[in-house]
Design an enzyme around this catalytic site. Structure first.
Site, PDB file in Angstrom:
ATOM      1  N   ARG A  81      43.197  42.350  31.100  1.00 21.53           N
ATOM      2  CA  ARG A  81      42.843  42.296  32.525  1.00 21.53           C
ATOM      3  C   ARG A  81      44.064  42.593  33.394  1.00 21.53           C
ATOM      4  O   ARG A  81      43.950  43.228  34.439  1.00 21.53           O
ATOM      5  CB  ARG A  81      42.235  40.919  32.835  1.00 21.53           C
ATOM      6  CG  ARG A  81      41.464  40.893  34.133  1.00 21.53           C
ATOM      7  CD  ARG A  81      40.641  39.638  34.254  1.00 21.53           C
ATOM      8  NE  ARG A  81      41.450  38.436  34.226  1.00 21.53           N
ATOM      9  CZ  ARG A  81      40.962  37.206  34.138  1.00 21.53           C
ATOM     10  NH1 ARG A  81      39.651  37.011  34.057  1.00 21.53           N
ATOM     11  NH2 ARG A  81      41.749  36.157  34.126  1.00 21.53           N
ATOM     12  N   LYS A 183      42.479  41.106  39.456  1.00 17.75           N
ATOM     13  CA  LYS A 183      42.934  39.790  39.933  1.00 17.75           C
ATOM     14  C   LYS A 183      44.036  40.044  40.969  1.00 17.75           C
ATOM     15  O   LYS A 183      45.215  39.732  40.781  1.00 17.75           O
ATOM     16  CB  LYS A 183      43.416  38.940  38.746  1.00 17.75           C
ATOM     17  CG  LYS A 183      43.029  37.468  38.925  1.00 17.75           C
ATOM     18  CD  LYS A 183      43.123  36.707  37.642  1.00 17.75           C
ATOM     19  CE  LYS A 183      43.308  35.221  37.877  1.00 17.75           C
ATOM     20  NZ  LYS A 183      42.218  34.513  38.518  1.00 17.75           N
ATOM     21  N   GLU A 219      29.930  35.297  42.617  1.00 14.97           N
ATOM     22  CA  GLU A 219      30.694  34.262  41.914  1.00 14.97           C
ATOM     23  C   GLU A 219      31.211  33.252  42.916  1.00 14.97           C
ATOM     24  O   GLU A 219      31.059  33.402  44.127  1.00 14.97           O
ATOM     25  CB  GLU A 219      31.836  34.884  41.118  1.00 14.97           C
ATOM     26  CG  GLU A 219      32.837  35.646  41.953  1.00 14.97           C
ATOM     27  CD  GLU A 219      33.928  36.285  41.105  1.00 14.97           C
ATOM     28  OE1 GLU A 219      34.403  35.638  40.170  1.00 14.97           O
ATOM     29  OE2 GLU A 219      34.311  37.415  41.397  1.00 14.97           O
TER      30      GLU A 219
HETATM   31  C1  LIG Z   1      37.512  34.859  41.409  1.00  9.69           C
HETATM   32  C2  LIG Z   1      37.526  34.331  40.019  1.00  9.69           C
HETATM   33  N1  LIG Z   1      36.417  34.467  39.275  1.00  9.69           N
HETATM   34  C3  LIG Z   1      36.369  34.017  38.012  1.00  9.69           C
HETATM   35  C4  LIG Z   1      37.459  33.394  37.423  1.00  9.69           C
HETATM   36  C5  LIG Z   1      37.360  32.926  36.008  1.00  9.69           C
HETATM   37  O1  LIG Z   1      38.103  33.751  35.166  1.00  9.69           O
HETATM   38  P1  LIG Z   1      38.737  33.182  33.833  1.00  9.69           P
HETATM   39  O2  LIG Z   1      37.628  32.594  33.055  1.00  9.69           O
HETATM   40  O3  LIG Z   1      39.353  34.376  33.176  1.00  9.69           O
HETATM   41  O4  LIG Z   1      39.758  32.174  34.234  1.00  9.69           O
HETATM   42  C6  LIG Z   1      38.638  33.245  38.161  1.00  9.69           C
HETATM   43  C7  LIG Z   1      39.847  32.621  37.598  1.00  9.69           C
HETATM   44  O5  LIG Z   1      39.930  31.592  37.063  1.00  9.69           O
HETATM   45  C8  LIG Z   1      38.671  33.714  39.487  1.00  9.69           C
HETATM   46  O6  LIG Z   1      39.775  33.577  40.225  1.00  9.69           O
END
Ligand SMILES: Cc1ncc(COP(=O)(O)O)c(C=O)c1O
Length: 338
Positions: A81, A183, A219
């Site tokens: 990622r 991210k 989300e």
């Molecule tokens: C916007 C967002 N969505 C989803 C997630 C979940 O991603 P992950 O399971 O890789 O931590 C995160 C981070 O934790 C996030 O910042």
């Protein structure tokens, strides 16, 4: 090392021994770098990151296990990622092996800060940004990568109670074809105002709808969303504006392999959400956290009687069990460090 109160860890920054740092210029590859004592950094006021938000990051954790080992969890996915995010932000694309080695080196040097079993985890924050100055809008010449770590407890201050989410149609998190699936730091600055507003009204987090139609679930500000209906595990389809969560993928794989729950990625409406049997969110920081209620312009919708649902509980137990080496890691997800 300052005395740490392991029994009262929150989700805050605790300074540790060291941090990793490396630099890279446009057109070159990420290499070398090393550990320096944890501390402040110097930056030009014209740095690309400060003026044009050219920066992205990752979030992962090191866990102490019942075998008294320290393990990383699916760090290969964070590395992939990070490669996607850096490319999207015109930062020299980060090599996955370089990323993984840097994370391992940082955690090993700060191993004394990994909380004891049952007390918390070591949050790991790799972050990369445009360092050199720019006055016109463009990708800058030089980039800095750092990794710092911090022992943490639960993300939400009351620990494990079901969350109360707010849907607010005045705001979107990320646009289709934008940078929602990277991210990128800018995604989080966009979420601060709605989050602050929601928190001041007593909610834990904001649940975002899609920016095109205001119809489909996307989300939560810091986590992915799932629902369970009639023995099916359903999560919003990744359409470019949703972050492809490591925990999201793990929960889908656990559901299929261990609970005979078919994972489905779909466009989900609010009506389907309110009719579901269980709702929960997933993320590195939040793990698997049940959702107890969702408020929208029509009022508050209670879910699962405000309790943790059966499947949510099982998914959480298996995920956390693997991370703590209480459940066999059939998937090969752990990267033992010590
Ligand atoms: C916007 C967002 N969505 C989803 C997630 C979940 O991603 P992950 O399971 O890789 O931590 C995160 C981070 O934790 C996030 O910042």
């Amino acid at each position: 090392m300052d005395q740490i109160d392991w029994d009262n860890l929150g989700f805050n920054v605790v300074e540790t021994k060291s941090m990793f740092t490396a630099t890279c210029k446009q057109g070159e590859t990420w290499q070398k770098g090393g550990l320096v004592p944890y501390g402040k950094i110097e930056l030009s006021p014209a740095a690309g990151v400060l003026n044009y938000g050219q920066g992205c990051f990752e979030g992962t954790k090191a866990f102490r296990t019942v075998n008294n080992r320290v393990v990383l969890f699916r760090i290969d996915l964070n590395a992939k990622r990070m490669a996607i995010s850096t490319k999207r932000l015109c930062i020299p694309q980060m090599d996955t092996t370089f990323f993984i080695n840097a994370v391992k080196e940082t955690v090993l040097d700060n191993i004394d800060y990994v909380p004891p079993l049952n007390k918390g985890t070591l949050y790991v924050r790799p972050i990369v940004w445009g360092t050199s100055p720019a006055i016109g809008v463009k990708p800058v010449e030089e980039y800095t990568f750092m990794i710092f770590v911090s022992p943490v407890g639960p993300y939400f201050k009351d620990g494990v109670r079901p969350l109360n989410l707010k849907i607010n149609k005045d705001y979107h998190r990320a646009a289709p074809k934008g940078i929602g699936n990277a991210k990128a730091i800018g995604n989080y600055s966009a979420s601060l105002y709605p989050l602050t507003e929601a928190k001041s009204e007593g909610y834990d987090e904001v649940l975002y709808l899609d920016a095109k139609d205001d119809t489909f679930l996307e989300e939560v500000g810091s986590a992915n969303l799932f629902l369970i209906k009639d023995g099916k595990l359903i999560t919003p389809k990744l359409r470019g504006s949703i972050l492809d969560g490591v925990t999201r993928d793990s929960v889908m794989k656990i559901a299929k392999a261990k609970l005979e729950l078919d994972p489905i990625e779909a466009d989900i409406t609010l009506k389907e959400l309110y009719n579901s049997d269980e709702v929960f969110c997933t993320g590195t920081a939040v793990s698997v956290t049940p959702v107890g209620s969702i408020a929208d312009e029509d009022g508050v919708h209670s879910l699962s009687d405000g309790k943790i649902g059966l499947y949510t509980r099982k998914l959480k137990e298996i995920l956390v069990g693997i991370q703590r080496e209480e459940v066999k890691d059939d998937f090969g997800w752990l990267f033992p460090l010590k």
